[in-house]
Enzyme design. Structure first.
Site, PDB file in Angstrom:
ATOM      1  N   GLY A 131      -3.202  -5.317  -0.711  1.00  0.00           N
ATOM      2  CA  GLY A 131      -3.733  -4.254  -1.829  1.00  0.00           C
ATOM      3  C   GLY A 131      -4.093  -5.080  -3.128  1.00  0.00           C
ATOM      4  N   ALA A 132      -4.551  -6.123  -2.947  1.00  0.00           N
ATOM      5  CA  ALA A 132      -4.917  -7.193  -4.032  1.00  0.00           C
ATOM      6  C   ALA A 132      -6.244  -7.042  -5.068  1.00  0.00           C
ATOM      7  CB  ALA A 132      -4.382  -8.614  -3.693  1.00  0.00           C
ATOM      8  N   GLY A 135      -5.905  -2.840  -9.366  1.00  0.00           N
ATOM      9  CA  GLY A 135      -4.553  -2.408  -9.899  1.00  0.00           C
ATOM     10  C   GLY A 135      -3.882  -3.365  -9.944  1.00  0.00           C
ATOM     11  N   ILE A 136      -2.477  -3.038  -9.848  1.00  0.00           N
ATOM     12  CA  ILE A 136      -1.246  -4.236  -9.829  1.00  0.00           C
ATOM     13  C   ILE A 136      -1.405  -5.084  -9.065  1.00  0.00           C
ATOM     14  CG2 ILE A 136       1.121  -4.340  -9.807  1.00  0.00           C
ATOM     15  CD1 ILE A 136       1.484  -1.385 -10.405  1.00  0.00           C
ATOM     16  N   GLY A 137      -1.945  -4.849  -7.938  1.00  0.00           N
ATOM     17  CA  GLY A 137      -2.073  -6.058  -6.994  1.00  0.00           C
ATOM     18  C   GLY A 137      -3.037  -6.887  -7.380  1.00  0.00           C
ATOM     19  N   SER A 260       8.977   2.879  -6.391  1.00  0.00           N
ATOM     20  CA  SER A 260       8.748   3.589  -7.251  1.00  0.00           C
ATOM     21  C   SER A 260      10.070   4.575  -7.632  1.00  0.00           C
ATOM     22  CB  SER A 260       7.641   4.878  -6.897  1.00  0.00           C
ATOM     23  OG  SER A 260       7.406   5.617  -8.058  1.00  0.00           O
ATOM     24  N   TYR A 293       4.932  10.628  -0.355  1.00  0.00           N
ATOM     25  CA  TYR A 293       4.824   9.453  -1.053  1.00  0.00           C
ATOM     26  C   TYR A 293       6.346   9.270  -1.690  1.00  0.00           C
ATOM     27  CZ  TYR A 293       4.137   6.318  -5.024  1.00  0.00           C
ATOM     28  OH  TYR A 293       3.963   5.050  -5.914  1.00  0.00           O
TER      29      TYR A 293
END
Length: 352
Positions: A131-132, A135-137, A260, A293
């Site tokens: 997932g890069a 966002g954070i990725g 999380s 989630y």
């Protein structure tokens, strides 16, 4: 003075002059460090003054920074046709003496990825980040690539992954980055990705399990599992199993699982205290997006802990992390209510 004489520091006229056997060098991102050839060690502080420095400004006209096969930075003077390991900007260094933290914690919520990686040279390290492309990725991939690592962006959409690669190359044209297709909602895709990576005959030093979905409507994957559970947990679980041998052979290596704090607000056991598999991949009638989630994030942590127990004796560590509350990214895009909540919280939370 006796101690200075013993250390070989009393013969220099200036505190900025290096003692015999010492050499001044720079990292890719401009931080100055010092090599002691007599004791074969390096340090960030000047051996006499104790100051930390970094070079200021761009390279002079006609100069270019390169990296040799050992990961050592050197400089090419195209005008005079010569190379040197001495940064031409060393005559224009600026002092960097940040105040030492008053607490035991070195980093906090205000720290950036670039600050944490400051002075690190990751040349030769191979990294996979799921997932890069956003966002954070993406920020993780960019930060590691800018410090010399060879980063593979494992993305569901190859076109978006390729766009992310171009954005990183736009910041440093010599960054080693590549996009590969990985759809965690398909166990076959996970298998194909692992096989494609192994065919490259590369080591794997860091695997960041970052990709996730949040607040999505109930649906089943092609494997017949609830999508949040499979994308957030099971797909990563399978990926690590397929790459475990490569990680072992590349030790020291590490797995980082992005979880999380919301894992605290759920349970995956039934009334008798046993694991309830129906809670992990619930039916549409029993499905609630937020709970799904939370459960997937709890699975992340349990998996990471057990993985570390099993693989750490073999030089592979595993850690899970909470990246921050309600960071404004694309994670909340599936429902306007979540987007509203994240927007309201944005001024009070950590930025990308």
């Amino acid at each position: 003075m006796a101690a200075l004489k013993y250390a070989g520091l009393e013969d220099t006229d200036s505190e900025e002059e290096l003692p015999p056997g010492w050499e001044e060098r720079t990292t890719k991102d401009g931080w100055v460090y010092y090599a002691n050839h007599l004791e074969e060690k390096t340090q960030w502080e000047h051996p006499k003054s104790g100051k930390r420095k970094r070079v200021a400004g761009d390279l002079p006209y006609g100069w270019e920074q390169e990296t040799d096969e050992n990961g050592q930075v050197y400089f090419v003077d195209h005008i005079n046709k010569r190379t040197t390991y001495l940064d031409p900007r060393l005559a224009f260094t600026v002092e960097d003496n940040p105040a030492k933290p008053t607490t035991r914690q070195k980093y906090d919520g205000n720290s950036t990825a670039m600050e944490i990686l400051q002075g690190r040279d990751l040349s030769g390290k191979v990294v996979i980040i799921t997932g890069a492309n956003s966002g954070i990725g993406f920020e993780t991939a960019k930060s590691l690539a800018l410090h010399g690592a060879y980063v593979i962006l494992a993305c569901r959409s190859l076109s978006r992954g390729s766009d992310a690669v171009q954005r990183i190359l736009g910041e440093w044209h010599k960054a080693k980055v590549e996009a590969m297709t990985l759809d965690l909602a398909s166990l076959q895709s996970v298998q194909h990705f692992a096989e494609a990576f192994k065919s490259k005959n590369l080591p794997l030093h860091i695997l960041v399990c970052n990709a996730a979905v949040f607040g999505v409507p109930w649906c089943l994957t092609e494997d017949g599992l609830e999508s949040t559970f499979q994308v957030n947990h099971l797909g990563h679980f399978y990926l690590v199993q397929l790459l475990e041998e490569v990680l072992r052979q590349s030790s020291p290596a590490r797995v980082v699982v992005v979880s999380s704090e919301s894992h605290r607000f759920t349970e995956i056991k039934d009334s008798s205290g046993k694991l309830d598999f129906n809670l992990l991949s619930p039916s549409k009638k029993e499905y609630w997006a937020m709970l799904a989630y939370n459960r997937s994030k709890l699975c992340n942590i349990l998996f990471s802990n057990e993985l570390n127990r099993r693989l750490s004796p073999h030089g592979v560590t595993s850690n899970s992390l909470h990246p921050g509350n309600m960071i404004y990214s694309s994670l909340h895009r599936n429902w306007w209510v979540y987007t509203l909540l994240f927007t309201l919280a944005r001024p009070f939370t950590k930025s990308m």
